[in-house]
Motif scaffolding. Structure first.
Motif, PDB file in Angstrom:
ATOM      1  N   THR A  25       0.813  -1.223   0.000  1.00 14.18           N
ATOM      2  CA  THR A  25       0.000   0.000   0.000  1.00 14.18           C
ATOM      3  C   THR A  25       0.844   1.269   0.000  1.00 14.18           C
ATOM      4  O   THR A  25       0.580   2.194  -0.768  1.00 14.18           O
ATOM      5  N   TYR A  52       2.614   4.020  -2.952  1.00 12.11           N
ATOM      6  CA  TYR A  52       2.029   5.210  -3.570  1.00 12.11           C
ATOM      7  C   TYR A  52       1.407   6.088  -2.484  1.00 12.11           C
ATOM      8  O   TYR A  52       0.939   5.576  -1.473  1.00 12.11           O
ATOM      9  N   SER A 106      -1.389   7.617  -2.710  1.00 13.53           N
ATOM     10  CA  SER A 106      -2.851   7.518  -2.757  1.00 13.53           C
ATOM     11  C   SER A 106      -3.248   6.400  -3.711  1.00 13.53           C
ATOM     12  O   SER A 106      -2.427   5.902  -4.489  1.00 13.53           O
ATOM     13  N   GLU A 158      -5.108   6.640  -6.324  1.00 12.91           N
ATOM     14  CA  GLU A 158      -5.150   7.104  -7.715  1.00 12.91           C
ATOM     15  C   GLU A 158      -3.904   6.663  -8.497  1.00 12.91           C
ATOM     16  O   GLU A 158      -4.012   6.219  -9.636  1.00 12.91           O
ATOM     17  N   THR A 160      -3.804   3.773   7.169  1.00 16.41           N
ATOM     18  CA  THR A 160      -2.853   4.264   6.178  1.00 16.41           C
ATOM     19  C   THR A 160      -2.865   5.790   6.214  1.00 16.41           C
ATOM     20  O   THR A 160      -3.765   6.388   6.792  1.00 16.41           O
ATOM     21  N   TRP A 189      -3.122   7.570   3.533  1.00 15.97           N
ATOM     22  CA  TRP A 189      -3.780   8.039   2.326  1.00 15.97           C
ATOM     23  C   TRP A 189      -4.890   9.040   2.640  1.00 15.97           C
ATOM     24  O   TRP A 189      -5.556   8.922   3.674  1.00 15.97           O
ATOM     25  N   PRO A 190      -5.109   9.972   1.725  1.00 16.12           N
ATOM     26  CA  PRO A 190      -6.276  10.849   1.879  1.00 16.12           C
ATOM     27  C   PRO A 190      -7.566  10.051   1.653  1.00 16.12           C
ATOM     28  O   PRO A 190      -7.518   8.891   1.231  1.00 16.12           O
ATOM     29  N   LYS A 191      -8.681  10.681   1.916  1.00 16.42           N
ATOM     30  CA  LYS A 191      -9.984  10.042   1.720  1.00 16.42           C
ATOM     31  C   LYS A 191     -10.091   9.480   0.298  1.00 16.42           C
ATOM     32  O   LYS A 191      -9.692  10.123  -0.669  1.00 16.42           O
ATOM     33  N   ILE A 192     -10.632   8.277   0.196  1.00 17.27           N
ATOM     34  CA  ILE A 192     -10.921   7.678  -1.105  1.00 17.27           C
ATOM     35  C   ILE A 192     -12.353   8.054  -1.462  1.00 17.27           C
ATOM     36  O   ILE A 192     -13.283   7.747  -0.710  1.00 17.27           O
TER      37      ILE A 192
END
Length: 108
Positions: free
Chosen positions: A37, A40, A42, A44, A82, A84-87
């Motif tokens: 994970t 990257y 994010s 995208e 994680t 990551w920003p919101k999916i």
């Protein structure tokens, strides 16, 4: 028709591009990928890299289902495990030009 099936967790991302058949047929895998994970920043980037070779071909998917490790609210998810920003499934649908894109909780 073609679809992306994915399991998106805090540790790993599993992606599979499949050809869909009749309702009783099993999807036929065309491409699979297993990644860490945090490779990257994010989702995208993962998806764009996974799909680049199919852009403007008959194999480009028009369906996607992402099983995500987190609660789903209005086709969005903030993964707590994680950075990551919101999916946002609706934004991913527009960005990737996949009209039928749904996020589901990975336990559903």
């Amino acid at each position: 028709a073609y679809a992306i099936l994915s399991d998106i967790g805090g540790t790993n991302v599993r992606l599979q591009l499949v050809q869909l058949g009749k309702a009783i047929d099993k999807p036929v895998p065309l491409k699979q990928q297993f990644r860490v994970t945090n490779e990257y920043p994010s989702i995208e980037g993962f998806l764009q890299d996974f799909l680049w070779e199919y852009k403007d071909t008959p194999y480009y998917p028009n369906h996607a289902v992402f099983a995500v490790a987190g609660p789903i609210v209005r086709n969005t998810c903030i993964m707590g495990n994680t950075t990551w920003p919101k999916i946002d499934g609706n934004e991913l649908s527009k960005l990737l030009n996949i009209p039928n894109l749904r996020l589901i909780n990975d336990f559903e």
